[in-house]
Design a protein around this motif. Structure first.
Motif, mmCIF file in Angstrom:
data_model
loop_
_atom_site.group_PDB
_atom_site.id
_atom_site.type_symbol
_atom_site.label_atom_id
_atom_site.label_comp_id
_atom_site.label_asym_id
_atom_site.label_seq_id
_atom_site.Cartn_x
_atom_site.Cartn_y
_atom_site.Cartn_z
ATOM 1 N N ASP A 39 26.120 19.693 4.510
ATOM 2 C CA ASP A 39 24.724 19.468 4.905
ATOM 3 C C ASP A 39 23.818 19.107 3.724
ATOM 4 O O ASP A 39 22.830 19.798 3.413
ATOM 5 N N PRO A 40 24.117 17.987 3.066
ATOM 6 C CA PRO A 40 23.298 17.580 1.910
ATOM 7 C C PRO A 40 21.857 17.257 2.283
ATOM 8 O O PRO A 40 20.963 17.361 1.428
ATOM 9 N N GLN A 41 21.594 16.892 3.537
ATOM 10 C CA GLN A 41 20.217 16.572 3.941
ATOM 11 C C GLN A 41 19.287 17.763 3.805
ATOM 12 O O GLN A 41 18.063 17.595 3.708
ATOM 13 N N ARG A 43 19.402 19.793 1.228
ATOM 14 C CA ARG A 43 19.270 20.110 -0.204
ATOM 15 C C ARG A 43 18.510 19.017 -0.953
ATOM 16 O O ARG A 43 18.517 19.005 -2.190
ATOM 17 N N MET A 44 17.845 18.129 -0.241
ATOM 18 C CA MET A 44 17.092 17.061 -0.895
ATOM 19 C C MET A 44 15.719 17.563 -1.329
ATOM 20 O O MET A 44 15.211 18.558 -0.804
ATOM 21 N N THR A 110 30.625 7.525 -4.026
ATOM 22 C CA THR A 110 30.015 8.308 -2.946
ATOM 23 C C THR A 110 30.453 7.781 -1.590
ATOM 24 O O THR A 110 30.703 8.569 -0.656
ATOM 25 N N VAL A 135 23.869 12.405 0.415
ATOM 26 C CA VAL A 135 24.699 12.899 -0.692
ATOM 27 C C VAL A 135 24.100 12.482 -2.027
ATOM 28 O O VAL A 135 23.930 13.299 -2.943
ATOM 29 N N SER A 138 20.794 14.339 -2.742
ATOM 30 C CA SER A 138 20.918 15.791 -2.934
ATOM 31 C C SER A 138 21.554 16.129 -4.274
ATOM 32 O O SER A 138 21.435 17.260 -4.742
ATOM 33 N N GLU A 139 22.218 15.154 -4.886
ATOM 34 C CA GLU A 139 22.959 15.430 -6.123
ATOM 35 C C GLU A 139 22.229 14.951 -7.379
ATOM 36 O O GLU A 139 22.730 15.148 -8.487
#
Length: 446
Positions: A39-41, A43-44, A110, A135, A138-139
């Motif tokens: 769930d990278p969305q 962690r943005m 990615t 992705v 978030s990274e």
């Protein structure tokens, strides 16, 4: 077919070979994939989510310019791209400068990770590319994310972001009727699908009262602060300056660098969205943003390159990827303002996809355009034939003829219409065509 020109192109080719390229508006597939990816969305950085028929790209461009002028790092997702897939992903500069398009190796890696996480599950290419957005964003560190909706809103793949800092809807008109409906009220309801409980809302200028009513009703259900253009914030010109006003008072700003009266409303929408999202840029940062904003392919003047060199001395060559009736109206309005300063014969060079409504687009130019030259779009397999598009222009009241290419149309005018003053060319009707012109002019976005 030409060989891939980058690592990311090769990965895109693999995705296109395995999965559908079009839209299938559901959220279950991307939610499943994102769960596999952690769930990278969620962690943005704080996200400004922007939907709309017209103006959403310009509003994002203003927002980016203002935030970067304030020293903020900004990730930006827009679609479609004009020349290169990398344009969809702009990453904040860790050193504090303007953001840059994602580098090729990072994008390709990615894409491979996202494709591996999806495995053989059914999904569309747009959904995969949206997962790539989450992705990437978030990274990498940033202060803000500017996230453009791809199609509609309610079931667009970007709508899995549960708590954006603010939800924004720009101007609404008819487009993508097969997916969104054939009345502006239906389109507005789909766009308003990005509104979420407790998340502030900004509603940009709306030409259609019915669309505005729907947006306001949906916004009321969020029980969050809502700012509506013309009610809670305003923008107008005075003595060659842009004046922005909301409950906090007035801002006296330079006119936006982007041409067209419609950009005044887009600039105001960006300012309101940034304030409501809590970024609170200083007046000096907003002023620098107005002066530094860039948005390729939207009323962009081409002043160099092989196509420009074909035009007669003194000619103007303009480019806009607008492709629906609402876009036609604002483009025609801007060109009419130009005629107030310099009288030039206007020639349209148009290409369009079969999914668009060309008559409504061309009607905006009735009485303005001397002639329409319709051209193929080599970069799309869904392009309308030049002959059919010319027929649509004629139905709209314009003189039109099919032509082999943009270059050929410029040559025809430059050599066959010597009796008229130096013309103004507008290449229009499709972002795909705009991308071809930028590529051929060696002006690909960077």
């Amino acid at each position: 077919m030409s060989a891939p020109t980058s690592l990311a192109d090769a990965e895109i080719g693999k995705l296109l070979a395995r999965h559908p390229k079009g839209f299938d508006l559901k959220l279950d597939r991307i939610r499943r994939l994102l769960a596999v990816l952690g769930d990278p969305q969620g962690r943005m950085p704080p996200t400004i989510h922007v939907a709309g028929t017209n103006g959403k790209g310009s509003t994002i461009a203003f927002s980016r310019a203002i935030l970067e002028a304030a020293g903020q790092g900004v990730h930006v997702h827009t679609s479609p791209h004009l020349v290169d897939w990398h344009e969809r992903y702009r990453l904040a500069d860790p050193a504090g400068g303007p953001g840059r398009l994602v580098d090729d190796a990072r994008l390709a890696e990615t894409m491979r990770r996202v494709a591996a996480a999806n495995g053989d599950e059914p999904i569309t290419v747009f959904e995969l590319l949206t997962a790539v957005t989450f992705v990437l964003f978030s990274e990498a560190p940033a202060d803000a994310v500017l996230l453009e909706v791809g199609l509609g809103g309610r079931f667009d793949a970007t709508n899995v972001v549960e708590r954006p800092a603010v939800s924004v809807v720009t101007a609404i008109s008819l487009d993508h009727q097969a997916y969104l409906g054939d009345r502006v009220e239906l389109v507005a309801a789909e766009k308003a699908g990005i509104f979420k409980p407790g998340v502030p809302v900004v509603i940009g200028p709306q030409a259609e009262p019915a669309a505005l009513d729907v947006l306001k009703r949906h916004a009321a259900r969020t029980r969050a602060e809502t700012m509506v253009y013309g009610e809670d914030f305003f923008a107008f010109t005075e003595h060659g300056r842009l004046v922005y006003q909301d409950a906090r008072g007035l801002l006296d700003l330079p006119m936006p660098r982007l041409p067209g009266r419609h950009q005044i409303g887009n600039a105001a929408t960006a300012i309101a969205a940034l304030r409501l999202a809590g970024f609170d840029p200083s007046p000096s940062a907003i002023e620098r943003g107005m002066q530094g904003v860039e948005w390729p392919g939207r009323l962009q003047r081409i002043t160099s390159g092989p196509l420009f060199d074909l035009a007669a001395d003194g000619s103007e060559l303009w480019l806009d990827g607008g492709h629906n009736p609402g876009a036609g109206l604002v483009i025609a309005e801007t060109l009419a303002d130009m005629e107030d300063r310099v009288q030039r014969p206007l020639f349209l060079i148009a290409g369009m996809l079969t999914t668009k409504e060309p008559v409504g687009f061309f009607e905006a130019f009735a009485g303005m355009a001397r002639r329409v030259f319709t051209v193929p779009i080599a970069s799309s397999d869904s392009a309308m034939s030049p002959e059919d598009l010319a027929d649509a222009a004629i139905v709209a009241g314009l003189e039109a003829e099919p032509c082999a290419s943009v270059a050929e149309a410029i040559r025809l005018v430059s050599t066959g219409w010597r009796a008229v003053p130096a013309p103004r060319f507008l290449v229009c009707g499709s972002l795909y065509l705009a991308g071809e012109v930028l590529r051929d002019s060696r002006l690909a976005p960077r």
